[in-house]
Motif scaffolding. Sequence first.
Motif, mmCIF file in Angstrom:
data_model
loop_
_atom_site.group_PDB
_atom_site.id
_atom_site.type_symbol
_atom_site.label_atom_id
_atom_site.label_comp_id
_atom_site.label_asym_id
_atom_site.label_seq_id
_atom_site.Cartn_x
_atom_site.Cartn_y
_atom_site.Cartn_z
ATOM 1 N N ALA A 1 -0.156 11.809 -10.914
ATOM 2 C CA ALA A 1 1.155 11.187 -11.087
ATOM 3 C C ALA A 1 1.221 9.930 -10.231
ATOM 4 C CB ALA A 1 2.268 12.146 -10.689
ATOM 5 N N VAL A 2 1.845 8.896 -10.780
ATOM 6 C CA VAL A 2 2.053 7.646 -10.048
ATOM 7 C C VAL A 2 3.553 7.371 -10.023
ATOM 8 C CG1 VAL A 2 1.303 5.264 -9.823
ATOM 9 C CG2 VAL A 2 -0.036 6.849 -11.194
ATOM 10 N N PRO A 3 4.263 7.754 -8.941
ATOM 11 C CA PRO A 3 5.684 7.445 -8.875
ATOM 12 C C PRO A 3 5.878 5.996 -8.432
ATOM 13 C CG PRO A 3 5.030 9.024 -7.162
ATOM 14 C CD PRO A 3 3.797 8.466 -7.761
ATOM 15 N N GLU B 1 0.833 -1.197 0.000
ATOM 16 C CA GLU B 1 0.000 0.000 0.000
ATOM 17 C C GLU B 1 0.875 1.256 0.000
ATOM 18 O OE1 GLU B 1 -3.539 0.644 0.438
ATOM 19 O OE2 GLU B 1 -3.539 -1.288 -0.572
ATOM 20 N N LEU B 2 1.891 1.218 0.879
ATOM 21 C CA LEU B 2 2.745 2.386 1.053
ATOM 22 C C LEU B 2 3.466 2.761 -0.230
ATOM 23 C CD1 LEU B 2 4.638 2.039 4.435
ATOM 24 C CD2 LEU B 2 3.046 3.809 3.721
ATOM 25 N N SER B 3 3.881 1.725 -0.963
ATOM 26 C CA SER B 3 4.772 2.002 -2.073
ATOM 27 C C SER B 3 4.030 2.366 -3.350
ATOM 28 C CB SER B 3 5.670 0.796 -2.310
ATOM 29 O OG SER B 3 4.871 -0.343 -2.465
ATOM 30 N N THR B 4 2.733 2.559 -3.304
ATOM 31 C CA THR B 4 2.006 2.884 -4.523
ATOM 32 C C THR B 4 1.084 4.078 -4.331
ATOM 33 O OG1 THR B 4 0.368 1.261 -3.881
ATOM 34 C CG2 THR B 4 1.990 0.574 -5.494
ATOM 35 N N PRO B 5 1.671 5.261 -4.128
ATOM 36 C CA PRO B 5 0.808 6.425 -3.985
ATOM 37 C C PRO B 5 0.360 6.960 -5.348
ATOM 38 C CG PRO B 5 3.085 7.067 -3.714
ATOM 39 C CD PRO B 5 3.086 5.602 -4.046
#
Lengths: 286, 136
Positions: free
Chosen positions: A170-172, A156-160
């Motif tokens: 934007a999807v970093p 969850e954390l790694s897909t803001p």
Amino acid sequence: MGEGGDSNAVVLQVKDRRDEVVAAWASSAAARMGGRLSAAEVTSEVGALYDGLAGALADGRVPEVSAPELDELRAQLAELSRTRARQGYTPSETAVSVFALKDAVLSQLGERPTPEVYADFVDFSKFVDDLGLITFETYAAAREEAIANQAEELLELSTPVVKLWDGILAVPLVGTLDSARTQVVMEKLLQTLLETESDRAIIDITGVSAVDTQVAQHLLKTVVAARLMGTDCIISGIRPQIAQTVVGLGIEFGDIVTKAKMSDAFKLALSEAGLVVTAARNHTDA
Amino acid sequence: MDRVPILKLGDVLLVSIQIDLEDEVALALQSDLSERIVDTGARGVLVDISALEIVDSFIGRVFADIAATSQVLDAETVVVGMRPAVAMTLVDLGLSLGGVRTALNVEKGLKILRKDLGLRGVEDLEGIAADDPGSA
């Protein structure tokens, strides 16, 4: 012994002599713990366990570990295991304080127990082993749960999905892109597209360590899904090595716009939306 | 059999699918729509599928066919309001609805038609009525 049905001489001893057994159990357990818990703490813990155990021993036989009378004892053991784990004890130390019951019982059997008593002791001993294993299993289960929770949180954390401007998302992406990750990213991106009514999305892969055909496939899937919903995607953050790998592998991005830097992608998105960034007229460089 | 209503808004036909799209309903919609395009001389078609929870490969192909047919009749088709779950299913099925334009909602779809094709939509209805009372 064995006469009078299946009653077990050791069980009878244990159930009738609470104070002696608890005292011996506590001292044996405390010795094995190397003095890290006070005698009073160990005595109260062990006393509570004994009381949970005593009910199941009432008929003088060795109970099954899964017997309903032992529900409370099993819960106590699980709780003990959790508390001890939180206090930093190893699972072995916790199990050993349960196994200490065997020492305590053996010391209650007198100087020279008969072979029959020894046979009964072995039966009882097996039962104690099973109790000790409960603490071990609880420890392992708690660990597994913690690991699963962390893995989920990490995903969850790694897909803001962040909003850069009205209508521009934007999807970093950081780390490795596998199919589970892609699914989460895609779901989150599409849901946010719908909620924010965005016309453009920038997928930034600066933080993606490597791009192979599999990863490219996942990226393309995400872009196509966004297109189906009516949003154009720009892929940005393509490092020189990655550009070479992509060409080397023969990956085609087709008509998907790709940019080297996220700022370039943002600029493009702004201009497509008919927006221009200019310096303020009264701005002075200090 | 249920039929999907086709509404005329200026130069645009609006098809809002509010029912489960069974195969025959979809085929009927395809033929109804091409007749309506010819009858009304519409230049744009908006297909709103925001109420659709399931789009299978057949329905996906019908959408592509509708778009292609409309194209032949000189009308641009925009499919609007696709749900995230539907989009992901279509991608997993390997369908990208090539040739079909998409937009997030009816408003954006109408904007695309108006901007790219210079079409007159709902907001220009009064103007149309003034020009030619018969077509409104």
